[in-house]
Design a protein around this motif. Structure first.
Motif, PDB file in Angstrom:
ATOM      1  N   LEU A 118      10.897   3.430 -43.594  1.00 44.35           N
ATOM      2  CA  LEU A 118      11.809   4.213 -42.763  1.00 44.35           C
ATOM      3  C   LEU A 118      13.265   3.798 -42.956  1.00 44.35           C
ATOM      4  O   LEU A 118      14.175   4.618 -42.832  1.00 44.35           O
ATOM      5  N   ASP A 119      13.492   2.532 -43.282  1.00 39.95           N
ATOM      6  CA  ASP A 119      14.864   2.045 -43.493  1.00 39.95           C
ATOM      7  C   ASP A 119      15.405   2.371 -44.882  1.00 39.95           C
ATOM      8  O   ASP A 119      16.574   2.725 -45.034  1.00 39.95           O
ATOM      9  N   LYS A 120      14.556   2.261 -45.885  1.00 43.33           N
ATOM     10  CA  LYS A 120      15.045   2.343 -47.264  1.00 43.33           C
ATOM     11  C   LYS A 120      14.917   3.726 -47.904  1.00 43.33           C
ATOM     12  O   LYS A 120      15.685   4.055 -48.812  1.00 43.33           O
ATOM     13  N   PHE A 121      13.960   4.520 -47.458  1.00 41.32           N
ATOM     14  CA  PHE A 121      13.796   5.831 -48.095  1.00 41.32           C
ATOM     15  C   PHE A 121      15.027   6.721 -47.936  1.00 41.32           C
ATOM     16  O   PHE A 121      15.391   7.442 -48.872  1.00 41.32           O
ATOM     17  N   PRO A 122      15.719   6.706 -46.781  1.00 45.20           N
ATOM     18  CA  PRO A 122      16.949   7.498 -46.662  1.00 45.20           C
ATOM     19  C   PRO A 122      18.017   7.110 -47.685  1.00 45.20           C
ATOM     20  O   PRO A 122      18.801   7.960 -48.121  1.00 45.20           O
ATOM     21  N   LEU A 123      18.043   5.838 -48.080  1.00 44.43           N
ATOM     22  CA  LEU A 123      18.998   5.398 -49.102  1.00 44.43           C
ATOM     23  C   LEU A 123      18.675   6.047 -50.442  1.00 44.43           C
ATOM     24  O   LEU A 123      19.574   6.434 -51.197  1.00 44.43           O
ATOM     25  N   TYR A 124      17.395   6.181 -50.726  1.00 45.94           N
ATOM     26  CA  TYR A 124      16.958   6.843 -51.954  1.00 45.94           C
ATOM     27  C   TYR A 124      17.332   8.327 -51.924  1.00 45.94           C
ATOM     28  O   TYR A 124      17.778   8.886 -52.926  1.00 45.94           O
ATOM     29  N   ILE A 125      17.172   8.944 -50.754  1.00 48.44           N
ATOM     30  CA  ILE A 125      17.548  10.351 -50.612  1.00 48.44           C
ATOM     31  C   ILE A 125      19.041  10.526 -50.842  1.00 48.44           C
ATOM     32  O   ILE A 125      19.465  11.462 -51.529  1.00 48.44           O
ATOM     33  N   GLN A 126      19.841   9.617 -50.290  1.00 46.08           N
ATOM     34  CA  GLN A 126      21.291   9.699 -50.467  1.00 46.08           C
ATOM     35  C   GLN A 126      21.676   9.553 -51.939  1.00 46.08           C
ATOM     36  O   GLN A 126      22.533  10.288 -52.445  1.00 46.08           O
ATOM     37  N   LYS A 127      21.056   8.626 -52.630  1.00 47.83           N
ATOM     38  CA  LYS A 127      21.327   8.452 -54.064  1.00 47.83           C
ATOM     39  C   LYS A 127      20.950   9.710 -54.836  1.00 47.83           C
ATOM     40  O   LYS A 127      21.621  10.101 -55.797  1.00 47.83           O
ATOM     41  N   THR A 128      19.873  10.349 -54.404  1.00 48.63           N
ATOM     42  CA  THR A 128      19.441  11.591 -55.055  1.00 48.63           C
ATOM     43  C   THR A 128      20.469  12.694 -54.840  1.00 48.63           C
ATOM     44  O   THR A 128      20.780  13.453 -55.762  1.00 48.63           O
TER      45      THR A 128
END
Length: 223
Positions: free
Chosen positions: A150-160
């Motif tokens: 829940l903490d790190k997946f949004p960071l991946y979405i932002q990079k995408t």
């Protein structure tokens, strides 16, 4: 791109997928249960770490809707005389990314519990029990795995999203519409977060306040 993990110089490590160990034909790889696999896995592996790693894999698979999870997509590897650990992960696919109503896992939990999706906290503890893990340690692992996602997946979405500013990553959504890759990722994340709340998992882990802001924003965006 891929290096074999079962080879070191001239030495080959013995490895067996769970279908082999259960004497299941390849075309019957979905004809078993998570319980059958994990009970056998727990008997064969030699370390507590291997069992803990398997619990992480199970929880993570639920989060990303890894409905291609079956008896041939996990196994054990011999690292010494009759000493086994779990194999490195392979064929881990987020089917939920392109099919939102996909099951969380490809197998039913057990013969008695035929569910293959919407696992609650008790189901997660049931899986840890199959792996013969102490309940206190299991709760710690479950909480850490879910919070990390829940903490790190949004960071991946932002990079995408940043990548999409340069490259076109649209996916076919319907016959007439395309949708951004990042939007599909966001949908997967939002739906799983809401599901974890509805099933009481966030409450059981004591993290509902931590993720309340995200849930409120999602509620506002849908209204």
């Amino acid at each position: 791109l891929v290096k074999r993990y079962d080879r070191f110089e001239q030495y080959a490590y013995g490895q067996y997928d769970m279908a082999q160990l259960l004497a299941i034909a390849s075309n019957k790889k979905y004809k078993t249960t998570t319980k059958e696999i994990l009970v056998l896995f727990a008997k064969r592996v030699s370390t507590v770490q291997a069992k803990e790693d398997m619990l992480v894999f199970q929880i993570y698979s639920m989060l990303i809707k890894h409905s291609d999870f079956h008896a041939k997509n996990m196994g054990i590897m011999e690292v010494g005389r009759k000493k086994f650990i779990g194999t490195p992960l392979y064929d881990v696919i987020s089917v939920g990314f392109y099919k939102g109503d996909a099951d969380d896992l490809g197998l039913p939990l057990s013969d008695d519990k035929r569910k293959a999706s919407k696992y609650d906290f008790e189901d997660m503890l049931y899986i840890s029990k199959l792996l013969d893990l102490p309940i206190v340690k299991a709760k710690e692992i479950i909480k850490k795995t879910i919070e990390t996602y829940l903490d790190k997946f949004p960071l991946y979405i932002q990079k995408t999203r940043e990548f999409e500013q340069i490259h076109d990553l649209k996916m076919q959504n319907t016959s007439l519409e395309k949708k951004l890759f990042s939007d599909r990722l966001q949908s997967l994340y939002d739906n799983k977060l809401i599901e974890l709340k509805k099933l009481g998992v966030l409450q059981a882990l004591g993290v509902i306040k931590k993720y309340g802001g995200i849930l409120n924003r999602e509620k506002i965006s849908k209204s």
